[in-house]
Motif scaffolding. Structure first.
Motif, PDB file in Angstrom:
ATOM      1  N   PRO A  21       0.827  -1.207   0.092  1.00 33.56           N
ATOM      2  CA  PRO A  21       0.022   0.014   0.096  1.00 33.56           C
ATOM      3  C   PRO A  21       1.006   1.246   0.010  1.00 33.56           C
ATOM      4  N   PRO A  22       0.389   2.301  -0.531  1.00 35.95           N
ATOM      5  CA  PRO A  22       1.269   3.766  -0.605  1.00 35.95           C
ATOM      6  C   PRO A  22       1.300   4.297   0.793  1.00 35.95           C
ATOM      7  N   THR A  23       2.533   4.812   0.937  1.00 36.52           N
ATOM      8  CA  THR A  23       2.975   5.767   1.964  1.00 36.52           C
ATOM      9  C   THR A  23       1.643   6.917   2.122  1.00 36.52           C
ATOM     10  N   VAL A  24       1.157   7.399   3.013  1.00 39.26           N
ATOM     11  CA  VAL A  24       0.153   8.272   3.000  1.00 39.26           C
ATOM     12  C   VAL A  24       0.409   9.648   4.129  1.00 39.26           C
ATOM     13  N   ALA A  25       1.311   9.155   5.322  1.00 41.50           N
ATOM     14  CA  ALA A  25       1.709   9.978   6.270  1.00 41.50           C
ATOM     15  C   ALA A  25       3.025   9.909   6.873  1.00 41.50           C
ATOM     16  N   THR A  26       3.642  10.525   7.531  1.00 42.40           N
ATOM     17  CA  THR A  26       4.916  10.588   8.305  1.00 42.40           C
ATOM     18  C   THR A  26       4.734  10.906   9.753  1.00 42.40           C
ATOM     19  N   ALA A  27       5.131  10.166  10.879  1.00 38.45           N
ATOM     20  CA  ALA A  27       5.129  10.705  12.206  1.00 38.45           C
ATOM     21  C   ALA A  27       6.195  11.842  12.351  1.00 38.45           C
ATOM     22  N   LEU A  28       5.538  12.938  12.818  1.00 40.51           N
ATOM     23  CA  LEU A  28       6.659  13.964  13.275  1.00 40.51           C
ATOM     24  C   LEU A  28       6.883  14.202  14.646  1.00 40.51           C
ATOM     25  N   LEU A  29       5.797  13.846  15.456  1.00 41.49           N
ATOM     26  CA  LEU A  29       5.797  13.721  16.843  1.00 41.49           C
ATOM     27  C   LEU A  29       5.046  12.376  17.429  1.00 41.49           C
ATOM     28  N   ALA A  30       5.836  12.046  18.546  1.00 42.63           N
ATOM     29  CA  ALA A  30       5.007  10.852  19.313  1.00 42.63           C
ATOM     30  C   ALA A  30       5.521  11.009  20.911  1.00 42.63           C
ATOM     31  N   ARG A  31       4.592  11.363  21.536  1.00 44.04           N
ATOM     32  CA  ARG A  31       4.714  11.622  22.933  1.00 44.04           C
ATOM     33  C   ARG A  31       3.838  10.743  23.818  1.00 44.04           C
ATOM     34  N   GLY A  32       4.463  10.124  24.929  1.00 45.84           N
ATOM     35  CA  GLY A  32       3.655   9.191  25.764  1.00 45.84           C
ATOM     36  C   GLY A  32       3.349   7.799  25.043  1.00 45.84           C
ATOM     37  N   ALA A  33       2.236   7.296  25.534  1.00 43.48           N
ATOM     38  CA  ALA A  33       1.741   6.132  24.976  1.00 43.48           C
ATOM     39  C   ALA A  33       1.048   6.252  23.561  1.00 43.48           C
ATOM     40  N   ALA A  34       1.973   5.758  22.499  1.00 40.67           N
ATOM     41  CA  ALA A  34       1.549   5.962  21.061  1.00 40.67           C
ATOM     42  C   ALA A  34       2.082   4.771  20.393  1.00 40.67           C
ATOM     43  N   SER A  35       1.220   4.487  19.291  1.00 44.14           N
ATOM     44  CA  SER A  35       1.547   3.285  18.298  1.00 44.14           C
ATOM     45  C   SER A  35       2.623   3.409  17.441  1.00 44.14           C
ATOM     46  N   VAL A  36       2.957   4.609  17.453  1.00 44.58           N
ATOM     47  CA  VAL A  36       4.080   5.087  16.154  1.00 44.58           C
ATOM     48  C   VAL A  36       5.148   5.595  16.862  1.00 44.58           C
ATOM     49  N   SER A  49      -2.887   4.895  17.021  1.00 45.70           N
ATOM     50  CA  SER A  49      -3.617   5.086  18.465  1.00 45.70           C
ATOM     51  C   SER A  49      -2.747   5.791  19.438  1.00 45.70           C
ATOM     52  N   THR A  50      -3.253   6.242  20.539  1.00 43.24           N
ATOM     53  CA  THR A  50      -2.757   7.056  21.430  1.00 43.24           C
ATOM     54  C   THR A  50      -3.050   6.400  22.860  1.00 43.24           C
ATOM     55  N   GLY A  51      -2.639   6.342  23.982  1.00 40.58           N
ATOM     56  CA  GLY A  51      -3.092   6.055  25.136  1.00 40.58           C
ATOM     57  C   GLY A  51      -3.565   7.096  25.962  1.00 40.58           C
ATOM     58  N   SER A  52      -3.678   7.106  27.361  1.00 38.84           N
ATOM     59  CA  SER A  52      -4.408   8.040  28.131  1.00 38.84           C
ATOM     60  C   SER A  52      -3.419   9.303  28.252  1.00 38.84           C
ATOM     61  N   ASP A  53      -2.020   9.150  28.081  1.00 38.96           N
ATOM     62  CA  ASP A  53      -1.102   9.994  28.195  1.00 38.96           C
ATOM     63  C   ASP A  53      -0.261  10.572  26.745  1.00 38.96           C
ATOM     64  N   GLY A  54      -0.859  10.062  25.882  1.00 40.61           N
ATOM     65  CA  GLY A  54      -0.034  10.106  24.754  1.00 40.61           C
ATOM     66  C   GLY A  54      -0.664  11.321  23.494  1.00 40.61           C
ATOM     67  N   VAL A  55       0.048  11.702  22.817  1.00 42.54           N
ATOM     68  CA  VAL A  55      -0.171  12.606  21.544  1.00 42.54           C
ATOM     69  C   VAL A  55       0.855  12.276  20.540  1.00 42.54           C
ATOM     70  N   VAL A  56       0.181  12.494  19.361  1.00 36.40           N
ATOM     71  CA  VAL A  56       0.784  12.268  18.085  1.00 36.40           C
ATOM     72  C   VAL A  56       0.718  13.187  16.946  1.00 36.40           C
TER      73      VAL A  56
END
Length: 248
Positions: A21-36, A49-56
């Motif tokens: 599948p084509p690449t559609v996005a890139t992670a620039l920031l991941a803080r706390g509980a995050a799947s990337v 996805s993010t957990g209760s203290d995560g941001v992406v």
């Protein structure tokens, strides 16, 4: 003999090529509980996805940010499915879709937030226009407007501020900004990030910042970038829920 014939035939048949599948996005920031993690490339169909203290924060047609306890599926280069939680999108382009269990949100070159829960759909528009399509009915919202579902399924509308503490998570999830270029452009970018107007005490000061070049290339979060830009340019500032006011 039969085995030999089978081998011969199999070597003549074309091999099916399965493309990724084509690449559609890139992670620039991941803080706390995050799947990337930072710099991860996300393909079509990927779930973030993010957990209760995560941001992406993702580079996806602009800046797509996920608040805590959020789950998003990347449907393509111009569409996502928000399964739960809260997202914020900022771009100068238009044409992306946020599909939710309660309706589809389409932007018209804007900044907006969408929150989804079991019986919850809330859309807050910070800049530009947003269309909410639900049950065959389209509702348009302009900057400074919130749309939300009523218990009876109707869409309610109310005015909201475009800056202030309600948007604090958006700034916390913002990628770092590069301190480079003329001071006016940097201040304008920071003001847009904060959702406020950029104002100068005088027209001469406005023009002076357009000629003032800053160098160094430091990468800083928006609040730190504001302090660094003001210090480097010899300026003072006052930040309210409505405006970023610049003076000598």
């Amino acid at each position: 003999v039969a085995a030999a014939v089978a081998v011969a035939v199999s070597t003549l048949l074309p091999t099916a090529q399965v493309s990724a599948p084509p690449t559609v996005a890139t992670a620039l920031l991941a803080r706390g509980a995050a799947s990337v993690r930072i710099h991860d490339e996300l393909r079509q169909g990927a779930v973030v996805s993010t957990g209760s203290d995560g941001v992406v924060a993702l580079d996806w047609n602009g800046s797509l940010r996920l608040a805590a306890s959020t789950r998003v599926r990347m449907l393509g280069r111009d569409a996502i499915a928000l399964e739960r939680g809260t997202i914020y999108f900022s771009s100068t382009q238009s044409g992306v879709e946020v599909r939710t269990p309660h309706g589809v949100v389409r932007d018209v070159g804007t900044q907006f937030e969408v929150q989804v829960g079991r019986d919850v759909l809330r859309v807050r528009v910070r800049e530009g226009l947003v269309d909410l399509e639900r049950r065959g009915t389209k509702t348009r919202a302009a900057a400074g407007t919130e749309l939300s579902l009523e218990p009876d399924g109707a869409v309610a509308r109310r005015p909201i501020p475009r800056g202030g503490p309600e948007w604090a998570w958006v700034t916390a999830a913002a990628p770092a900004m590069r301190i480079d270029g003329n001071a006016h452009d940097l201040l304008a970018a920071i003001a847009r990030e904060k959702g406020v107007m950029l104002m100068f005490r005088s027209q001469s000061l406005d023009q002076a910042t357009r000629r003032q070049l800053l160098h160094g290339g430091m990468m800083l979060p928006p609040d730190d970038a504001l302090a660094a830009t003001a210090t480097a340019a010899g300026l003072r500032y006052k930040l309210t829920d409505e405006a970023l006011v610049i003076e000598r």
